[in-house]
Scaffold this motif. Structure first.
Motif, short mmCIF file in Angstrom:
data_model
loop_
_atom_site.label_atom_id
_atom_site.label_comp_id
_atom_site.label_asym_id
_atom_site.label_seq_id
_atom_site.Cartn_x
_atom_site.Cartn_y
_atom_site.Cartn_z
N ILE A 282 -23.11 -5.32 -1.08
CA ILE A 282 -23.67 -4.74 -2.31
C ILE A 282 -22.55 -3.89 -2.88
CG2 ILE A 282 -25.46 -3.26 -3.31
CD1 ILE A 282 -27.12 -3.79 -0.74
N SER A 283 -22.04 -4.28 -4.05
CA SER A 283 -20.89 -3.57 -4.59
C SER A 283 -20.83 -3.66 -6.10
CB SER A 283 -19.60 -4.14 -3.99
OG SER A 283 -19.46 -5.50 -4.37
N SER A 284 -20.05 -2.74 -6.68
CA SER A 284 -19.80 -2.72 -8.11
C SER A 284 -18.29 -2.73 -8.33
CB SER A 284 -20.40 -1.47 -8.75
OG SER A 284 -20.03 -1.40 -10.12
N GLU A 285 -17.87 -3.36 -9.42
CA GLU A 285 -16.45 -3.39 -9.74
C GLU A 285 -15.98 -2.04 -10.29
OE1 GLU A 285 -18.39 -4.32 -13.66
OE2 GLU A 285 -18.81 -4.84 -11.58
N HIS A 286 -16.92 -1.15 -10.66
CA HIS A 286 -16.58 0.15 -11.22
C HIS A 286 -16.80 1.23 -10.16
CE1 HIS A 286 -16.26 3.55 -13.84
NE2 HIS A 286 -15.96 2.76 -14.86
N ALA A 287 -15.79 2.04 -9.91
CA ALA A 287 -15.83 3.04 -8.84
C ALA A 287 -16.87 4.12 -9.06
CB ALA A 287 -14.45 3.68 -8.69
N TYR A 288 -17.33 4.35 -10.30
CA TYR A 288 -18.32 5.40 -10.55
C TYR A 288 -19.73 4.98 -10.14
CZ TYR A 288 -14.78 7.81 -13.42
OH TYR A 288 -13.67 8.47 -13.86
N PHE A 289 -19.95 3.69 -9.90
CA PHE A 289 -21.26 3.19 -9.48
C PHE A 289 -21.15 2.72 -8.03
CE2 PHE A 289 -21.23 2.53 -14.09
CZ PHE A 289 -22.43 3.10 -14.47
N THR A 290 -21.95 3.30 -7.14
CA THR A 290 -21.91 2.93 -5.73
C THR A 290 -23.32 2.73 -5.18
OG1 THR A 290 -21.88 5.26 -5.06
CG2 THR A 290 -19.73 4.16 -5.31
N SER A 291 -23.38 2.11 -4.01
CA SER A 291 -24.63 1.93 -3.28
C SER A 291 -24.47 2.60 -1.93
CB SER A 291 -24.91 0.43 -3.09
OG SER A 291 -26.01 0.26 -2.22
N ASP A 292 -25.54 3.23 -1.43
CA ASP A 292 -25.46 3.87 -0.11
C ASP A 292 -25.54 2.86 1.02
OD1 ASP A 292 -28.15 3.19 -0.25
OD2 ASP A 292 -28.86 5.08 0.59
N THR A 293 -25.79 1.60 0.68
CA THR A 293 -25.88 0.53 1.67
C THR A 293 -24.93 -0.58 1.25
OG1 THR A 293 -28.22 1.07 2.00
CG2 THR A 293 -27.47 -1.09 2.77
N GLU A 294 -24.10 -1.03 2.19
CA GLU A 294 -23.15 -2.09 1.88
C GLU A 294 -23.67 -3.47 2.29
OE1 GLU A 294 -19.31 -1.18 3.44
OE2 GLU A 294 -19.23 0.75 2.42
N ALA A 295 -24.57 -3.52 3.25
CA ALA A 295 -25.14 -4.78 3.74
C ALA A 295 -26.48 -4.47 4.38
CB ALA A 295 -24.21 -5.42 4.76
N VAL B 57 -24.41 -10.02 -2.72
CA VAL B 57 -24.01 -11.32 -2.17
C VAL B 57 -24.93 -11.55 -0.98
CG1 VAL B 57 -22.16 -12.66 -1.11
CG2 VAL B 57 -21.64 -11.02 -2.95
N TRP B 58 -25.74 -12.63 -1.04
CA TRP B 58 -26.77 -12.85 -0.02
C TRP B 58 -26.88 -14.31 0.32
CZ3 TRP B 58 -31.92 -14.67 -1.52
CH2 TRP B 58 -32.03 -15.00 -2.87
N ASN B 59 -27.75 -14.62 1.30
CA ASN B 59 -27.88 -15.98 1.82
C ASN B 59 -28.85 -16.84 1.01
OD1 ASN B 59 -30.02 -14.36 2.83
ND2 ASN B 59 -30.29 -15.66 4.62
N ASP B 60 -28.64 -16.86 -0.29
CA ASP B 60 -29.41 -17.73 -1.18
C ASP B 60 -29.00 -19.18 -0.92
OD1 ASP B 60 -30.18 -19.35 -3.39
OD2 ASP B 60 -30.26 -17.60 -4.68
N GLU C 116 -26.63 -20.36 -3.36
CA GLU C 116 -25.39 -19.58 -3.40
C GLU C 116 -25.18 -18.85 -4.72
OE1 GLU C 116 -21.99 -21.57 -1.76
OE2 GLU C 116 -23.26 -22.79 -0.49
N GLU C 117 -26.23 -18.25 -5.25
CA GLU C 117 -26.15 -17.43 -6.46
C GLU C 117 -26.22 -15.96 -6.06
OE1 GLU C 117 -29.33 -18.63 -8.99
OE2 GLU C 117 -28.64 -20.69 -9.14
N ASP C 118 -25.28 -15.17 -6.55
CA ASP C 118 -25.34 -13.74 -6.32
C ASP C 118 -26.37 -13.12 -7.26
OD1 ASP C 118 -23.23 -14.06 -4.54
OD2 ASP C 118 -21.71 -13.50 -6.01
N LEU C 119 -26.99 -12.03 -6.82
CA LEU C 119 -27.90 -11.29 -7.69
C LEU C 119 -27.08 -10.21 -8.39
CD1 LEU C 119 -30.79 -10.61 -8.67
CD2 LEU C 119 -30.91 -9.01 -6.77
N VAL C 120 -27.12 -10.18 -9.71
CA VAL C 120 -26.33 -9.23 -10.50
C VAL C 120 -27.28 -8.33 -11.28
CG1 VAL C 120 -24.59 -8.99 -12.31
CG2 VAL C 120 -24.45 -10.90 -10.70
#
Length: 186
Positions: free
Chosen positions: A88-101, A133-136, A139-143
């Motif tokens: 779980i990630s963002s390309e912008h450093a100002y937006f983060t998630s407390d969980t990576e997987a 990025v998940w086990n769909d 193989e589609e990521d959820l955005v």
């Protein structure tokens, strides 16, 4: 229709009743092998822009640089197989998630937190995406779209910072305190 069925083998009999004297009842065996699939659902408050965007300005009346500002997400596996989110990630450093997987069993749900935290000296209108990025099986990521417009905070100043007086009983003194805001916000 295998909607909602968990992975596994299913068997049923389809019976035809006819007026054919030689074949009054004919039974056909039906075998169905179902491969389960996870189904990733991410929800947040409607007041924060669900389902189109996670909008921090809709939740925080004053959104200033130098945060942080949190937004709670509910992650659900509505599928028929275990859900595995590898990142779980963002390309912008100002937006983060407390969980990576994370891993969720069938029907399981959990809360994660997205955080917006702009540098103190970087006011702007920020738009980005959080990507799961998940086990769909397709193989589609959820955005998920993200938005936050942050301004510089107010800066409270008072002068003088200390007032000292030696007074006798029944004496009084007056002092002028200068209160200013050297920041951008009210």
């Amino acid at each position: 229709d295998c909607s909602g069925l968990e992975a596994g083998d299913y068997e049923a009999a389809l019976t035809f009743t006819t007026n054919d004297p030689a074949n009054r009842e004919v039974e056909v065996t039906i075998l169905l092998e179902i491969t389960g699939a996870p189904s990733l659902i991410v929800e947040w408050e409607e007041a924060a822009g669900f389902p189109d965007v996670v909008d921090w300005n809709a939740v925080y009346e004053d959104l200033f640089t130098g945060g942080p500002y949190d937004m709670v997400m509910n992650v659900i596996n509505e599928g028929t197989a275990a859900l595995s989110v590898e990142s779980i990630s963002s390309e912008h450093a100002y937006f983060t998630s407390d969980t990576e997987a994370l891993e969720l069993a069938i029907g399981e749900e959990t809360e994660i937190t997205f955080t917006f935290d702009a540098d103190i000296d970087d006011p702007a209108d920020f738009n980005a995406e959080m990507v799961f990025v998940w086990n769909d099986p397709h193989e589609e990521d959820l955005v998920i779209s993200l938005h936050a417009e942050a301004s510089l905070p107010p800066l409270f100043n008072i002068d003088p910072e200390v007032v000292e007086d030696d007074l006798f009983t029944d004496e009084f003194s007056e002092h002028v305190l200068n209160v200013t805001n050297t920041g951008d916000a009210t």
